[in-house]
Enzyme design. Structure first.
Site, PDB file in Angstrom:
ATOM      1  N   THR A 174      34.711  45.645  32.477  1.00 22.55           N
ATOM      2  CA  THR A 174      35.091  46.641  33.313  1.00 22.55           C
ATOM      3  C   THR A 174      34.236  48.159  32.576  1.00 22.55           C
ATOM      4  OG1 THR A 174      37.339  46.145  33.935  1.00 22.55           O
ATOM      5  CG2 THR A 174      36.759  48.689  33.907  1.00 22.55           C
ATOM      6  N   SER A 227      45.257  34.123  36.354  1.00 20.95           N
ATOM      7  CA  SER A 227      44.767  35.345  37.342  1.00 20.95           C
ATOM      8  C   SER A 227      46.084  35.460  38.011  1.00 20.95           C
ATOM      9  CB  SER A 227      43.883  34.803  38.015  1.00 20.95           C
ATOM     10  OG  SER A 227      43.894  35.552  39.239  1.00 20.95           O
ATOM     11  N   LYS A 255      30.250  35.303  38.858  1.00 22.15           N
ATOM     12  CA  LYS A 255      31.125  34.093  39.111  1.00 22.15           C
ATOM     13  C   LYS A 255      30.368  32.934  39.179  1.00 22.15           C
ATOM     14  CE  LYS A 255      34.939  36.607  41.427  1.00 22.15           C
ATOM     15  NZ  LYS A 255      35.909  35.916  40.749  1.00 22.15           N
ATOM     16  N   PHE A 288      39.741  34.249  43.251  1.00 21.47           N
ATOM     17  CA  PHE A 288      38.754  33.025  43.028  1.00 21.47           C
ATOM     18  C   PHE A 288      37.502  32.887  44.088  1.00 21.47           C
ATOM     19  CE2 PHE A 288      41.917  30.848  39.971  1.00 21.47           C
ATOM     20  CZ  PHE A 288      41.796  31.807  38.902  1.00 21.47           C
ATOM     21  N   ASN A 298      45.959  36.504  41.267  1.00 19.20           N
ATOM     22  CA  ASN A 298      45.673  36.784  42.527  1.00 19.20           C
ATOM     23  C   ASN A 298      45.397  35.467  43.078  1.00 19.20           C
ATOM     24  OD1 ASN A 298      45.033  39.516  42.385  1.00 19.20           O
ATOM     25  ND2 ASN A 298      43.224  38.954  40.963  1.00 19.20           N
ATOM     26  N   THR A 299      46.043  34.226  42.713  1.00 23.03           N
ATOM     27  CA  THR A 299      46.231  32.952  43.397  1.00 23.03           C
ATOM     28  C   THR A 299      47.622  32.502  42.999  1.00 23.03           C
ATOM     29  OG1 THR A 299      43.815  32.211  42.571  1.00 23.03           O
ATOM     30  CG2 THR A 299      45.563  30.388  43.072  1.00 23.03           C
ATOM     31  N   ASN A 353      44.268  38.259  30.241  1.00 25.81           N
ATOM     32  CA  ASN A 353      43.958  38.448  31.874  1.00 25.81           C
ATOM     33  C   ASN A 353      44.182  39.980  32.282  1.00 25.81           C
ATOM     34  OD1 ASN A 353      42.823  37.804  34.353  1.00 25.81           O
ATOM     35  ND2 ASN A 353      43.227  35.746  33.931  1.00 25.81           N
ATOM     36  N   ASN A 397      41.558  44.470  40.937  1.00 25.51           N
ATOM     37  CA  ASN A 397      40.843  43.412  41.803  1.00 25.51           C
ATOM     38  C   ASN A 397      41.769  42.455  41.978  1.00 25.51           C
ATOM     39  OD1 ASN A 397      40.224  40.247  41.003  1.00 25.51           O
ATOM     40  ND2 ASN A 397      40.462  41.448  39.016  1.00 25.51           N
ATOM     41  N   ARG A 398      41.674  42.107  43.505  1.00 30.73           N
ATOM     42  CA  ARG A 398      42.413  40.843  43.986  1.00 30.73           C
ATOM     43  C   ARG A 398      41.344  39.961  44.871  1.00 30.73           C
ATOM     44  NH1 ARG A 398      44.718  45.422  47.234  1.00 30.73           N
ATOM     45  NH2 ARG A 398      43.717  45.533  49.450  1.00 30.73           N
ATOM     46  N   LYS A 424      43.185  31.005  28.873  1.00 29.69           N
ATOM     47  CA  LYS A 424      43.472  32.568  28.778  1.00 29.69           C
ATOM     48  C   LYS A 424      44.668  32.909  29.440  1.00 29.69           C
ATOM     49  CE  LYS A 424      40.554  36.049  30.982  1.00 29.69           C
ATOM     50  NZ  LYS A 424      39.345  36.559  31.544  1.00 29.69           N
TER      51      LYS A 424
END
Length: 359
Positions: free
Chosen positions: A322, A178, A70, A119, A180-181, A250, A115-116, A221
């Site tokens: 992955t 994503s 990242k 960011f 996760n946000t 994604n 995954n969570r 994306k």
């Protein structure tokens, strides 16, 4: 070596193993000459795999997806494993810790990850420092918004990313997908996406003039969970805005067919279960755009055949993440060698001849 290390790493918490590996690579790249020697051993030199896109040279169509490094901490190693390009990020204007741990889970029977992360990153200023200097391969910056930035001002965060990194990155990926946000995926709806991309592209042009650099590609994306009409509308919006390409896809919120107990964890699923869906969306976008918009296919690539399927569906480039966790750093070399064999089997002289062949 990785076959011996993997059982030890898999005994650790997934994120702990990730940071341990990242730290080891960051230390290793400080050894004089190691990164360049590694690149000389792994980077493909065959003309059949080489492509020229967006004024950039790609020695291989295979790239490293965002999320692994990242903050650009170990690019000296990751950009010298045989990949043709790499993404860093997702990066946000201000540093943020991400979601509470644990937040990364392996699903070995499914060859998947959930995954969570949310960011988690060190922010634009830290990444800008690490991206200075020449890169072994093109490096794209995957940019997003801070969690506490409301959607109606999210464009400011993306513009900040372009301004901060235009002089040091080789391209941009706009992450609006994503899971996760909270609220982020609303930005990929057609009207919102068109307005956001138009503003980002305008800022990129201003930075091109100010920096005296060539125009850099700006890709967007998208998520695999869009309905068919919404996906079509988002692709149209991206095309109308004038982006350089699409990244499909994604992570997914779907859980169909998973066996591991971690399937109940919240977050985005990546890996083998995503392969078919992401390839199908590559094919749909290629058909919809008549091949006018370069596509990067990502999701479930574990072998040369997996990569080739996405290329024949319409992807000019592909990415992995992955599979690298499950198969180790020799993955890129194996995929590159396998792609050459598949081209030879099909009587093709260059990877571009395979792009969209099945679409």
């Amino acid at each position: 070596m990785y076959a011996r290390l993997k059982p030890l790493l898999f005994r650790l918490d997934a994120e702990q193993a990730h940071h341990l590996t990242l730290g080891a690579c960051a230390l290793a790249q400080r050894l004089p000459g190691l990164s360049s020697a590694l690149g000389a051993l792994t980077r493909p030199t065959q003309a059949a795999l080489r492509q020229h896109l967006w004024n950039l040279e790609f020695a291989s169509p295979l790239g490293l997806a965002a999320g692994l490094d990242k903050n650009g901490e170990a690019l000296g190693i990751f950009s010298n494993l045989g990949f043709g390009f790499a993404e860093v990020g997702t990066v946000t204007p201000r540093p943020q810790p991400g979601n509470p741990q644990p937040r990364l889970f392996r699903l070995p029977p499914d060859e998947a990850l959930i995954n969570r992360m949310g960011f988690n990153n060190a922010g634009l200023d830290a990444l800008a420092v690490r991206l200075r200097g020449p890169h072994a391969v093109p490096i794209w910056a995957n940019i997003g918004k801070n969690k506490d930035t409301p959607n109606d001002t999210a464009v400011d965060d993306y513009l900040a990313g372009v301004r901060a990194l235009y002089r040091v990155a080789d391209g941009f990926v706009i992450n609006v997908s994503s899971p996760n946000t909270p609220g982020l995926r609303a930005l990929q709806h057609a009207d919102e996406l068109r307005a956001l991309l138009a503003a980002v592209l305008e800022e990129a042009e201003e930075q091109r003039v100010l920096s005296l650099r060539p125009a850099l590609p700006v890709l967007v994306k998208l998520a695999p969970d869009l309905s068919d009409p919404d996906f079509e509308a988002s692709v149209d919006a991206a095309l109308q805005a004038g982006v350089s390409g699409l990244i499909l896809t994604n992570t997914t919120l779907g859980r169909a067919g998973l066996r591991h107990p971690h399937r109940e964890e919240a977050g985005g699923l990546s890996g083998r279960p995503l392969a078919q869906r992401s390839t199908e969306l590559v094919r749909r976008a290629y058909r919809q755009t008549s091949g006018r918009l370069p596509i990067v296919g990502v999701g479930g690539i574990f072998s040369a055949q997996d990569a080739y399927d996405k290329i024949r569906a319409g992807a000019s480039l592909v990415e992995v993440y992955t599979a690298l966790i499950y198969q180790g750093p020799g993955l890129a070399q194996r995929v590159n060698a396998g792609l050459l064999a598949l081209l030879a089997r099909d009587g093709l002289n260059h990877i571009s001849e395979a792009v969209g062949a099945d679409a």
